[in-house]
Design an enzyme around this catalytic site. Sequence first.
Site, PDB file in Angstrom:
ATOM      1  N   TYR A  63       0.858  -1.175   0.000  1.00 25.69           N
ATOM      2  CA  TYR A  63       0.000   0.000   0.000  1.00 25.69           C
ATOM      3  C   TYR A  63       0.904   1.238   0.000  1.00 25.69           C
ATOM      4  CZ  TYR A  63      -4.088  -2.827   1.467  1.00 25.69           C
ATOM      5  OH  TYR A  63      -5.117  -3.736   1.558  1.00 25.69           O
ATOM      6  N   PHE A 216     -13.278  -4.024   0.362  1.00 23.40           N
ATOM      7  CA  PHE A 216     -14.289  -3.250  -0.363  1.00 23.40           C
ATOM      8  C   PHE A 216     -15.648  -3.292   0.347  1.00 23.40           C
ATOM      9  CE2 PHE A 216     -12.030  -3.944  -4.726  1.00 23.40           C
ATOM     10  CZ  PHE A 216     -11.064  -3.034  -4.355  1.00 23.40           C
ATOM     11  N   PRO A 217     -15.703  -3.019   1.659  1.00 21.92           N
ATOM     12  CA  PRO A 217     -16.991  -3.047   2.353  1.00 21.92           C
ATOM     13  C   PRO A 217     -17.951  -1.955   1.890  1.00 21.92           C
ATOM     14  CG  PRO A 217     -15.312  -2.070   3.755  1.00 21.92           C
ATOM     15  CD  PRO A 217     -14.598  -2.613   2.554  1.00 21.92           C
ATOM     16  N   LEU A 218     -17.404  -0.923   1.213  1.00 20.84           N
ATOM     17  CA  LEU A 218     -18.235   0.163   0.689  1.00 20.84           C
ATOM     18  C   LEU A 218     -18.352   0.080  -0.830  1.00 20.84           C
ATOM     19  CD1 LEU A 218     -16.959   3.128   2.907  1.00 20.84           C
ATOM     20  CD2 LEU A 218     -19.036   1.764   3.181  1.00 20.84           C
ATOM     21  N   GLY A 219     -18.134  -1.089  -1.389  1.00 23.24           N
ATOM     22  CA  GLY A 219     -18.305  -1.272  -2.830  1.00 23.24           C
ATOM     23  C   GLY A 219     -17.010  -1.292  -3.604  1.00 23.24           C
ATOM     24  N   GLY A 220     -16.002  -0.558  -3.151  1.00 20.65           N
ATOM     25  CA  GLY A 220     -14.692  -0.610  -3.770  1.00 20.65           C
ATOM     26  C   GLY A 220     -14.476   0.376  -4.894  1.00 20.65           C
ATOM     27  N   PHE A 221     -15.396   0.443  -5.834  1.00 20.09           N
ATOM     28  CA  PHE A 221     -15.219   1.317  -7.000  1.00 20.09           C
ATOM     29  C   PHE A 221     -16.381   2.301  -7.076  1.00 20.09           C
ATOM     30  CE2 PHE A 221     -13.164  -2.739  -7.922  1.00 20.09           C
ATOM     31  CZ  PHE A 221     -11.874  -2.319  -8.158  1.00 20.09           C
TER      32      PHE A 221
END
Length: 288
Positions: A63, A216-221
């Site tokens: 990262y 991606f707990p918030l959708g990721g994209f």
Amino acid sequence: MTTPTNDHFDLGGDLRVKRMGFGAMRLPVSTLGGPANDRDTALRVLRRAVELGADHIDTAAFYYHQSGLAANELIRTALSPYPDGLVIATKVGPSRGPDDLHPTGQLPASGLRAEVERNLRELGRDSLDLVYLRVGNVQEPDDEPIGERFEVLAGLREEGLIRHLGVSHITAAQLAEARGIAPVAAVQNRFDITQPADTGMLEICERDGIGYAPYFPLGGFGIPDDDRVKAVAARHGATVPQMLLAGLLALSPVMLAIPGTGSPAHLEENMAAAALRLTAEDLAALRG
């Protein structure tokens, strides 16, 4: 009636963490290929996350932004000496060159020790609380054998360099293979309320007391545009991201949310989601 909610989970049976944690992926850079984030702001976000109760931080040595801004170094600068009870999880397996925007390959088994040692060095730790073997890249997980690589991490666990092991981006067969070698404390696969394809894996984790920390707990994209989530969020006076996180926590007692951000405002919003309590009706609506 509200859904039963346990605010804590014992990773590996002995590392107690709050189920709302923090993911470090977006600390160096907010969007793939975008400019580096402001260093001072990133440090402020980390310190505030801990002030707000996050005691589980998820990171990786890969990262980083091409400019050199890196999640592990930010964590060490902001939080070392580390407070008692702070659990830092990291991932090894993917390979990323200095000019790559994201990992493009996989380290062989022979390269995993060096990657673990890199995380130890960058984080300033004598041992790592939780290390995931991250399998594959952006493609869907397949059933390629992971035993040789996981055995390396199991050996490092025996040496005391790692406390607990996890697996990421894996199938049920790969989880079983890993568990035949050493205990698995956590799984990190893709999952969010609007994309629950990994429900079978979540059920295995819940049955066997394994933590499940979806990436991606918030959708990721981009935040999912989902009418069900919007409706339940409106009932609670919450934002859609908050409802995505609260929905995850309500779904299973082994669920560990690790939303990431480089924004102080988004951090405050995300952490506040842990206080939302959903009814059985809410959860049924989110499940559709």
